[in-house]
Design a protein around this motif. Structure first.
Motif, PDB file in Angstrom:
ATOM      1  N   LEU A 262       0.855  -1.190   0.000  1.00  0.00           N
ATOM      2  CA  LEU A 262       0.000   0.000   0.000  1.00  0.00           C
ATOM      3  C   LEU A 262       0.892   1.242   0.000  1.00  0.00           C
ATOM      4  O   LEU A 262       1.938   1.259   0.661  1.00  0.00           O
TER       5      LEU A 262
ATOM      6  N   TRP B 142      -4.340   6.934  -2.578  1.00  0.00           N
ATOM      7  CA  TRP B 142      -3.906   5.671  -1.958  1.00  0.00           C
ATOM      8  C   TRP B 142      -3.942   4.584  -3.014  1.00  0.00           C
ATOM      9  O   TRP B 142      -4.981   4.359  -3.639  1.00  0.00           O
TER      10      TRP B 142
ATOM     11  N   LEU C 150       5.306   4.548   1.752  1.00  0.00           N
ATOM     12  CA  LEU C 150       5.012   3.120   1.607  1.00  0.00           C
ATOM     13  C   LEU C 150       4.519   2.540   2.925  1.00  0.00           C
ATOM     14  O   LEU C 150       5.085   2.816   3.990  1.00  0.00           O
ATOM     15  N   PHE C 151       3.472   1.741   2.840  1.00  0.00           N
ATOM     16  CA  PHE C 151       2.896   1.087   4.023  1.00  0.00           C
ATOM     17  C   PHE C 151       2.837  -0.418   3.804  1.00  0.00           C
ATOM     18  O   PHE C 151       1.749  -0.987   3.616  1.00  0.00           O
ATOM     19  N   PRO C 152       3.989  -1.077   3.790  1.00  0.00           N
ATOM     20  CA  PRO C 152       3.968  -2.535   3.601  1.00  0.00           C
ATOM     21  C   PRO C 152       3.201  -3.209   4.738  1.00  0.00           C
ATOM     22  O   PRO C 152       3.217  -2.734   5.874  1.00  0.00           O
TER      23      PRO C 152
END
Lengths: 158, 177
Positions: free
Chosen positions: A79, A115, A143-145
């Motif tokens: 994400l 997003w 970045l939202f891993p």
């Protein structure tokens, strides 16, 4: 219609709804899966195929087929979010969507207003795609891993 | 399957990707053919026997390479016009317990732990909540927050909800042929 999707509910008949709900379960791994489904739903095989084609053509369904967890074969999903100045929103959306690695992209109401999900065949593809977007737009990509997924059944009753 | 066995399977899957599995991904990532025998049509396209495709797809399901097979609805079109990404700043010691709790709620369709991005983004838990109106989603999230406060006192420091107002792209995975 344009690739930008429906923003509101469309009229579906009860058979469409039953079919959509049935197709969110397990699709038969047989040589006649629609006939198997037809028996379970009390419909004709050809009617199921025609309805499914119509639901895809009208974008009520965005896809029909296997859903892959590319992580299980060495790939990655991530994400990501950007804070896009309002006056540049459409231009930046075009630049982001142009990348094949961008699987989904949503406008959201927040300072971080774009997003999207990156999907790549190799883990280092995520940073490369984010870098390409930063280069193309001059904007930062956060970045939202996922660190942990808590299991849920993904089903939206139509 | 034991956890060790499944992790070993995952490791070997990552090390030696099955060439047919990869070809199946490339051939079906935009969708299955809408014909009476879609797996047979896929087998024909790939030049392998139908039974081989069925066995490989079954194996990909068992290994989790395929999560499921079916339809992806446009949630707006089927009436879920309010799509809230609820985000929560949960104490690190409690985040997994709260995540498991949220995932068990009927209104939550996805739930993930993700890194914070301070100072811009203090939230470490993401839970998607779909509903037929924003009021319905807001009320549901408020109810979830109340239960979290009761069951995990003071674990939640802050929360927010981000509504989607436009789908800009929704194609899914696309790897190169």
């Amino acid at each position: 219609m344009s690739p930008v999707e429906h923003q509101q509910a469309v009229v579906l008949d009860p058979t469409d709804r039953r079919l959509i709900n049935a197709l969110q379960g397990d699709f038969p791994l047989t040589r006649a899966p629609f006939a198997d489904l037809a028996n379970a739903l009390g419909l004709d095989e050809s009617e199921i195929i025609e309805r499914l084609q119509r639901l895809l053509d009208t974008r009520v369904l965005t896809r029909f087929g296997p859903m892959f967890q590319i992580e299980r074969v060495g790939g990655a999903f991530c994400l990501a979010a950007m804070e896009v100045p309002e006056e540049r929103f459409d231009e930046v959306a075009g630049a982001v969507n142009a990348l094949a690695e961008v699987a989904h992209n949503y406008r959201r109401e927040h300072a971080l207003n774009m997003w999207f999900v990156l999907a790549t065949e190799h883990p280092d593809g995520i940073a490369a795609a984010a870098g390409a977007i930063e280069q193309a737009t001059g904007l930062a990509v956060l970045l939202f891993p996922k660190e942990c997924e808590y299991f849920v059944e993904m089903k939206l009753e139509a | 399957m034991s956890i060790e066995a499944s992790e070993a399977g995952l490791q070997s899957a990552a090390d030696t990707p099955d060439p047919l599995a990869r070809r199946i991904i490339v051939a079906t990532q935009s969708g299955l053919p809408l014909v009476a025998d879609p797996w047979g049509a896929l087998a024909h396209e790939l030049g392998v026997p139908g039974e081989t495709v069925l066995a490989t797809v079954a194996d990909m399901l068992a290994r989790g390479v395929i999560r499921r097979i079916g339809a992806v609805p446009n949630h707006y079109a089927i009436g879920f016009t309010a799509n809230g990404m609820s985000v929560w700043d949960i104490d690190d010691d409690a985040v997994d317990a709260v995540g498991r709790f949220l995932a068990g709620m009927k209104s939550v369709t996805h739930c993930y732990r993700r890194p914070r991005r301070l100072p811009q983004w203090p939230y470490n838990l993401f839970a998607m909540v779909h509903g037929r109106s924003r009021t319905e989603v807001d009320d549901e999230i408020a109810a979830l927050a109340q239960v979290i406060e009761t069951r995990f006192p003071a674990a939640c420091r802050s929360r927010d909800v981000l509504y989607s107002s436009r789908i800009l792209k929704k194609t899914g995975l696309r790897i190169a042929p």
